[in-house]
Design a protein around this motif. Structure first.
Motif, PDB file in Angstrom:
ATOM      1  N   SER A 260       5.692   4.424   9.122  1.00  0.00           N
ATOM      2  CA  SER A 260       4.673   4.448  10.179  1.00  0.00           C
ATOM      3  C   SER A 260       3.285   4.679   9.587  1.00  0.00           C
ATOM      4  CB  SER A 260       5.002   5.512  11.221  1.00  0.00           C
ATOM      5  OG  SER A 260       4.896   6.806  10.672  1.00  0.00           O
ATOM      6  N   GLN A 261       3.187   5.475   8.531  1.00  0.00           N
ATOM      7  CA  GLN A 261       1.894   5.677   7.880  1.00  0.00           C
ATOM      8  C   GLN A 261       1.413   4.390   7.228  1.00  0.00           C
ATOM      9  OE1 GLN A 261       2.484   8.865   5.117  1.00  0.00           O
ATOM     10  NE2 GLN A 261       2.336  10.464   6.690  1.00  0.00           N
ATOM     11  N   GLN A 262       2.322   3.630   6.679  1.00  0.00           N
ATOM     12  CA  GLN A 262       1.929   2.381   6.034  1.00  0.00           C
ATOM     13  C   GLN A 262       1.379   1.397   7.058  1.00  0.00           C
ATOM     14  OE1 GLN A 262       4.457   0.925   3.089  1.00  0.00           O
ATOM     15  NE2 GLN A 262       3.183  -0.832   2.647  1.00  0.00           N
ATOM     16  N   VAL A 263       1.974   1.346   8.231  1.00  0.00           N
ATOM     17  CA  VAL A 263       1.461   0.470   9.294  1.00  0.00           C
ATOM     18  C   VAL A 263       0.050   0.890   9.670  1.00  0.00           C
ATOM     19  CG1 VAL A 263       1.769  -0.198  11.706  1.00  0.00           C
ATOM     20  CG2 VAL A 263       3.733  -0.141  10.179  1.00  0.00           C
ATOM     21  N   ASP A 264      -0.178   2.203   9.833  1.00  0.00           N
ATOM     22  CA  ASP A 264      -1.510   2.697  10.188  1.00  0.00           C
ATOM     23  C   ASP A 264      -2.536   2.360   9.115  1.00  0.00           C
ATOM     24  OD1 ASP A 264      -0.421   3.706  12.472  1.00  0.00           O
ATOM     25  OD2 ASP A 264      -0.299   5.781  11.748  1.00  0.00           O
ATOM     26  N   ILE A 265      -2.170   2.583   7.866  1.00  0.00           N
ATOM     27  CA  ILE A 265      -3.097   2.299   6.769  1.00  0.00           C
ATOM     28  C   ILE A 265      -3.386   0.800   6.684  1.00  0.00           C
ATOM     29  CG2 ILE A 265      -3.339   2.347   4.254  1.00  0.00           C
ATOM     30  CD1 ILE A 265      -1.796   5.012   4.315  1.00  0.00           C
ATOM     31  N   THR A 266      -2.387  -0.028   6.895  1.00  0.00           N
ATOM     32  CA  THR A 266      -2.596  -1.483   6.873  1.00  0.00           C
ATOM     33  C   THR A 266      -3.529  -1.920   7.996  1.00  0.00           C
ATOM     34  OG1 THR A 266      -0.406  -1.813   5.922  1.00  0.00           O
ATOM     35  CG2 THR A 266      -1.435  -3.718   6.948  1.00  0.00           C
ATOM     36  N   VAL A 267      -3.365  -1.374   9.187  1.00  0.00           N
ATOM     37  CA  VAL A 267      -4.247  -1.730  10.309  1.00  0.00           C
ATOM     38  C   VAL A 267      -5.676  -1.282  10.024  1.00  0.00           C
ATOM     39  CG1 VAL A 267      -4.760  -1.229  12.734  1.00  0.00           C
ATOM     40  CG2 VAL A 267      -2.441  -1.805  12.049  1.00  0.00           C
ATOM     41  N   LEU A 268      -5.850  -0.054   9.546  1.00  0.00           N
ATOM     42  CA  LEU A 268      -7.193   0.442   9.246  1.00  0.00           C
ATOM     43  C   LEU A 268      -7.851  -0.372   8.123  1.00  0.00           C
ATOM     44  CD1 LEU A 268      -6.575   4.285   9.513  1.00  0.00           C
ATOM     45  CD2 LEU A 268      -7.766   2.821  11.131  1.00  0.00           C
ATOM     46  N   ALA A 269      -7.096  -0.749   7.102  1.00  0.00           N
ATOM     47  CA  ALA A 269      -7.642  -1.567   6.013  1.00  0.00           C
ATOM     48  C   ALA A 269      -8.016  -2.962   6.506  1.00  0.00           C
ATOM     49  CB  ALA A 269      -6.641  -1.662   4.868  1.00  0.00           C
ATOM     50  N   THR A 270      -7.221  -3.510   7.404  1.00  0.00           N
ATOM     51  CA  THR A 270      -7.514  -4.837   7.951  1.00  0.00           C
ATOM     52  C   THR A 270      -8.783  -4.803   8.807  1.00  0.00           C
ATOM     53  OG1 THR A 270      -5.161  -5.360   7.951  1.00  0.00           O
ATOM     54  CG2 THR A 270      -6.565  -6.747   9.304  1.00  0.00           C
ATOM     55  N   ILE A 271      -8.953  -3.729   9.568  1.00  0.00           N
ATOM     56  CA  ILE A 271     -10.159  -3.600  10.392  1.00  0.00           C
ATOM     57  C   ILE A 271     -11.398  -3.390   9.521  1.00  0.00           C
ATOM     58  CG2 ILE A 271     -11.301  -2.148  12.112  1.00  0.00           C
ATOM     59  CD1 ILE A 271      -8.539  -1.669  13.333  1.00  0.00           C
ATOM     60  N   ALA A 272     -11.262  -2.671   8.410  1.00  0.00           N
ATOM     61  CA  ALA A 272     -12.399  -2.391   7.536  1.00  0.00           C
ATOM     62  C   ALA A 272     -12.790  -3.576   6.662  1.00  0.00           C
ATOM     63  CB  ALA A 272     -12.083  -1.185   6.655  1.00  0.00           C
ATOM     64  N   THR A 273     -11.900  -4.524   6.486  1.00  0.00           N
ATOM     65  CA  THR A 273     -12.155  -5.658   5.597  1.00  0.00           C
ATOM     66  C   THR A 273     -13.404  -6.465   5.971  1.00  0.00           C
ATOM     67  OG1 THR A 273      -9.821  -5.809   4.997  1.00  0.00           O
ATOM     68  CG2 THR A 273     -11.145  -7.776   4.656  1.00  0.00           C
ATOM     69  N   PRO A 274     -13.617  -6.860   7.237  1.00  0.00           N
ATOM     70  CA  PRO A 274     -14.833  -7.613   7.554  1.00  0.00           C
ATOM     71  C   PRO A 274     -16.118  -6.837   7.288  1.00  0.00           C
ATOM     72  CG  PRO A 274     -13.251  -7.824   9.338  1.00  0.00           C
ATOM     73  CD  PRO A 274     -12.714  -6.802   8.393  1.00  0.00           C
ATOM     74  N   VAL A 275     -16.087  -5.521   7.437  1.00  0.00           N
ATOM     75  CA  VAL A 275     -17.279  -4.710   7.169  1.00  0.00           C
ATOM     76  C   VAL A 275     -17.609  -4.754   5.681  1.00  0.00           C
ATOM     77  CG1 VAL A 275     -18.237  -2.385   7.281  1.00  0.00           C
ATOM     78  CG2 VAL A 275     -16.802  -3.221   9.135  1.00  0.00           C
ATOM     79  N   VAL A 276     -16.611  -4.550   4.849  1.00  0.00           N
ATOM     80  CA  VAL A 276     -16.823  -4.573   3.399  1.00  0.00           C
ATOM     81  C   VAL A 276     -17.272  -5.966   2.950  1.00  0.00           C
ATOM     82  CG1 VAL A 276     -15.670  -4.322   1.159  1.00  0.00           C
ATOM     83  CG2 VAL A 276     -15.207  -2.705   2.994  1.00  0.00           C
TER      84      VAL A 276
ATOM     85  N   ILE B  70       0.854  -1.182   0.000  1.00  0.00           N
ATOM     86  CA  ILE B  70       0.000   0.000   0.000  1.00  0.00           C
ATOM     87  C   ILE B  70       0.895   1.238   0.000  1.00  0.00           C
ATOM     88  CG2 ILE B  70      -1.711   1.303   1.325  1.00  0.00           C
ATOM     89  CD1 ILE B  70      -2.709  -1.291   2.489  1.00  0.00           C
ATOM     90  N   PRO B  71       0.586   2.216  -0.862  1.00  0.00           N
ATOM     91  CA  PRO B  71       1.364   3.455  -0.818  1.00  0.00           C
ATOM     92  C   PRO B  71       1.200   4.114   0.546  1.00  0.00           C
ATOM     93  CG  PRO B  71      -0.004   3.360  -2.785  1.00  0.00           C
ATOM     94  CD  PRO B  71      -0.389   2.214  -1.931  1.00  0.00           C
ATOM     95  N   PRO B  72       2.128   4.811   1.088  1.00  0.00           N
ATOM     96  CA  PRO B  72       3.296   5.424   0.475  1.00  0.00           C
ATOM     97  C   PRO B  72       4.535   4.557   0.511  1.00  0.00           C
ATOM     98  CG  PRO B  72       3.042   6.286   2.668  1.00  0.00           C
ATOM     99  CD  PRO B  72       1.913   5.345   2.435  1.00  0.00           C
ATOM    100  N   GLY B  73       4.465   3.332   0.956  1.00  0.00           N
ATOM    101  CA  GLY B  73       5.643   2.482   0.997  1.00  0.00           C
ATOM    102  C   GLY B  73       6.508   2.785   2.209  1.00  0.00           C
ATOM    103  N   ASP B  74       7.706   2.255   2.215  1.00  0.00           N
ATOM    104  CA  ASP B  74       8.603   2.471   3.355  1.00  0.00           C
ATOM    105  C   ASP B  74       9.867   3.215   2.915  1.00  0.00           C
ATOM    106  OD1 ASP B  74       9.591   0.439   1.875  1.00  0.00           O
ATOM    107  OD2 ASP B  74       9.852  -0.965   3.541  1.00  0.00           O
ATOM    108  N   MET B  75       9.660   4.287   2.187  1.00  0.00           N
ATOM    109  CA  MET B  75      10.795   5.070   1.693  1.00  0.00           C
ATOM    110  C   MET B  75      11.441   5.926   2.788  1.00  0.00           C
ATOM    111  SD  MET B  75      11.209   4.157  -1.268  1.00  0.00           S
ATOM    112  CE  MET B  75      10.403   3.304  -2.564  1.00  0.00           C
ATOM    113  N   SER B  76      10.690   6.230   3.847  1.00  0.00           N
ATOM    114  CA  SER B  76      11.239   7.014   4.951  1.00  0.00           C
ATOM    115  C   SER B  76      10.603   6.521   6.247  1.00  0.00           C
ATOM    116  CB  SER B  76      10.955   8.505   4.751  1.00  0.00           C
ATOM    117  OG  SER B  76       9.570   8.738   4.863  1.00  0.00           O
ATOM    118  N   ASN B  77      11.075   7.017   7.383  1.00  0.00           N
ATOM    119  CA  ASN B  77      10.501   6.612   8.664  1.00  0.00           C
ATOM    120  C   ASN B  77       9.042   7.036   8.790  1.00  0.00           C
ATOM    121  OD1 ASN B  77      12.911   5.502   9.444  1.00  0.00           O
ATOM    122  ND2 ASN B  77      13.621   7.343  10.495  1.00  0.00           N
ATOM    123  N   THR B  78       8.725   8.225   8.326  1.00  0.00           N
ATOM    124  CA  THR B  78       7.344   8.706   8.374  1.00  0.00           C
ATOM    125  C   THR B  78       6.446   7.850   7.493  1.00  0.00           C
ATOM    126  OG1 THR B  78       8.171  10.941   8.698  1.00  0.00           O
ATOM    127  CG2 THR B  78       5.880  10.713   8.056  1.00  0.00           C
TER     128      THR B  78
END
Length: 126
Positions: free
Chosen positions: A56-72, A45-53
């Motif tokens: 951390s954003q990728q981890v957050d987006i992955t967690v939110l997408a994983t939580i939203a998956t059962p709803v969808v 998932i973008p933005p990838g792991d090109m920098s430390n920021t």
């Protein structure tokens, strides 16, 4: 004197247990979907792991997408089930039985959706 059998409950249609099938299908598909999102799709998932920021954003987006998956999955599964199994038979012009509100289902629906939305809001904020 034998007791007369009353009309079949709404939604029973020949003893089929639609609610149980939907629940079991939803649980199985949700487990598979969450694993796929977290392990396969999550790292890409973008933005990838090109920098430390970005990492951390990728981890957050992955967690939110994983939580939203059962709803969808639940919404799409219910829509597909309704279109496949609960459609009107050809030539049947009768009206369905009137549906009255079920307080337990309404309360459960409001509670579950509120918990999901609040959990996502708290996680996204923190």
């Amino acid at each position: 004197m034998a007791a007369e059998a009353g009309p079949a409950p709404v939604g029973s249609k020949g003893g089929r247990r639609d609610g149980l099938w939907l629940l079991v299908s939803w649980i199985v598909l949700s487990i598979i979907g969450c694993l796929l999102v977290a392990l396969v799709w999550g790292p890409h998932i973008p933005p990838g792991d090109m920098s430390n920021t970005a990492a951390s954003q990728q981890v957050d987006i992955t967690v939110l997408a994983t939580i939203a998956t059962p709803v969808v999955i639940g919404i799409l599964l219910y829509l597909g089930w309704a279109l496949t199994f609960w459609r009107q038979k050809p030539g049947d012009e009768t009206d369905a039985a009137p549906i009255h509100g079920n307080t337990r289902i309404t309360a459960l629906w409001i509670t579950v959706t509120s918990v999901i939305v609040l959990a996502l809001a708290v996680y996204g904020t923190v």
